[in-house]
Design an enzyme around this catalytic site. Structure first.
Site, PDB file in Angstrom:
ATOM      1  NE  ARG A  55      39.955  44.203  46.441  1.00 54.79           N
ATOM      2  CZ  ARG A  55      40.561  43.548  45.227  1.00 54.79           C
ATOM      3  NH1 ARG A  55      41.267  43.052  44.999  1.00 54.79           N
ATOM      4  NH2 ARG A  55      39.595  43.432  44.191  1.00 54.79           N
ATOM      5  NE  ARG A  92      39.559  39.518  48.911  1.00 54.14           N
ATOM      6  CZ  ARG A  92      39.998  39.535  47.592  1.00 54.14           C
ATOM      7  NH1 ARG A  92      40.781  38.647  47.326  1.00 54.14           N
ATOM      8  NH2 ARG A  92      39.821  40.452  46.878  1.00 54.14           N
ATOM      9  NE  ARG A 142      39.228  40.820  36.669  1.00 51.09           N
ATOM     10  CZ  ARG A 142      39.991  41.182  37.300  1.00 51.09           C
ATOM     11  NH1 ARG A 142      41.213  41.661  37.143  1.00 51.09           N
ATOM     12  NH2 ARG A 142      39.688  41.082  38.612  1.00 51.09           N
ATOM     13  NE  ARG A 167      35.964  42.362  42.507  1.00 49.69           N
ATOM     14  CZ  ARG A 167      36.494  41.809  43.652  1.00 49.69           C
ATOM     15  NH1 ARG A 167      36.003  42.396  44.734  1.00 49.69           N
ATOM     16  NH2 ARG A 167      37.615  41.396  43.447  1.00 49.69           N
ATOM     17  CE  LYS A 219      42.441  36.164  39.849  1.00 45.14           C
ATOM     18  NZ  LYS A 219      42.799  37.530  39.881  1.00 45.14           N
TER      19      LYS A 219
HETATM   20  P1  AMP Z   1      41.315  42.639  40.908  1.00 46.89           P
HETATM   21  O1  AMP Z   1      42.301  43.047  42.006  1.00 46.89           O
HETATM   22  O2  AMP Z   1      42.273  41.778  40.129  1.00 46.89           O
HETATM   23  O3  AMP Z   1      40.199  41.993  41.644  1.00 46.89           O
HETATM   24  O4  AMP Z   1      41.132  44.019  40.234  1.00 46.89           O
HETATM   25  C1  AMP Z   1      40.229  44.904  40.816  1.00 46.89           C
HETATM   26  C2  AMP Z   1      39.390  45.549  39.724  1.00 46.89           C
HETATM   27  O5  AMP Z   1      40.467  46.511  38.769  1.00 46.89           O
HETATM   28  C3  AMP Z   1      38.641  44.857  38.977  1.00 46.89           C
HETATM   29  O6  AMP Z   1      37.095  44.495  39.421  1.00 46.89           O
HETATM   30  C4  AMP Z   1      38.498  45.681  37.734  1.00 46.89           C
HETATM   31  O7  AMP Z   1      37.511  46.777  37.777  1.00 46.89           O
HETATM   32  C5  AMP Z   1      39.553  46.229  37.619  1.00 46.89           C
HETATM   33  N1  AMP Z   1      40.756  45.474  36.742  1.00 46.89           N
HETATM   34  C6  AMP Z   1      41.878  44.719  37.021  1.00 46.89           C
HETATM   35  N2  AMP Z   1      42.288  44.239  35.921  1.00 46.89           N
HETATM   36  C7  AMP Z   1      41.446  44.173  34.950  1.00 46.89           C
HETATM   37  C8  AMP Z   1      41.300  43.842  33.600  1.00 46.89           C
HETATM   38  N3  AMP Z   1      42.362  43.134  33.209  1.00 46.89           N
HETATM   39  N4  AMP Z   1      40.644  44.597  32.805  1.00 46.89           N
HETATM   40  C9  AMP Z   1      39.492  45.090  33.233  1.00 46.89           C
HETATM   41  N5  AMP Z   1      39.494  45.749  34.546  1.00 46.89           N
HETATM   42  C10 AMP Z   1      40.590  45.260  35.494  1.00 46.89           C
END
Ligand code: AMP
Length: 210
Positions: free
Chosen positions: A155, A123, A89, A166, A13
């Protein structure tokens, strides 16, 4: 065009959102990248979000993320559109977003869990350019970013335990979000298990036919 990219973690994504935002010259707003950057800058909100939520694979509370996105999309660079990667989300976030602005298209990038886990094992990310490397996109020099040549990192939330959490959260929340956008007639699905270029072509095709 105002677009939302939905999909499980590790489906490519972020890579697609970055690449398509560059093609269309609209900002790519990744809430995950915003949180990681805030933590890197030692911003108190960023540190709290990392230690309490994303470092453990949990979602940051809706009101915090929604306020952040609301402020960001009011920036003048979002006038001709934007891509939202990682937001909404939860159904509550989708409903809040609907009150803030009108989304034109929601791209749901689908992948099976087995494929996601396979990709995660390899990754690595550049924290400077936010480029994600892995099986489908290997860096020219192993362990270093092709663009800025900085060292790639794993990460904090890409370890197997946190990933499990997750994915669990993703599958718990995704159905009502999909239904919400299906009812608005703006959701399209894309097969995320194809090669990166093919996924990109499919997304661009769906955006053009909108
Ligand atoms: P991502 O890089 O999109 O996988 O986001 C990493 C982490 O940031 C997620 O696992 C959440 O803990 C937090 N996060 C990112 N976007 C959101 C969202 N829309 N709502 C809640 N937590 C978020």
């Amino acid at each position: 065009m105002k677009v939302v990219f939905l999909g499980p973690p590790g489906t490519g994504k972020g890579t697609q959102a970055k690449s398509i935002s560059e093609i269309l010259n609209i900002p790519n707003i990744s809430t995950g990248n915003i949180f990681r950057q805030l933590a890197e800058e030692n911003n108190p909100l960023g540190i709290e979000a990392r230690d309490k939520y994303w470092g453990k694979g949990c979602l940051v509370p809706d009101n915090i993320v929604t306020d952040l996105v609301k402020e960001r999309i009011q920036n003048p660079d979002c006038k001709s559109g934007f891509i939202l990667d990682g937001f909404p989300r939860t159904l509550a976030q989708a409903k809040s977003l609907d009150k803030i602005t009108k989304i034109d298209l929601v791209i749901f990038i689908c992948s099976y869990e087995k494929e996601i886990i396979r990709r995660f094992e390899n990754r690595l990310q550049c924290n400077n350019c936010n480029i994600v490397y892995g099986l489908e996109k290997e860096p020219r020099k192993s362990g270093y970013c092709d663009e800025c040549h900085k060292k790639l990192v794993k990460r904090q939330d890409d370890n197997p335990e946190v990933l499990k959490q997750r994915l669990k959260i993703f599958y718990k929340n995704i159905n009502p979000i999909v239904k919400f956008y299906e009812e608005k007639g703006i959701l399209v699905e894309v097969n995320g298990e194809q090669e990166i270029e093919k996924v990109k072509e499919e997304i661009l095709g769906k955006m053009q036919s909108k």
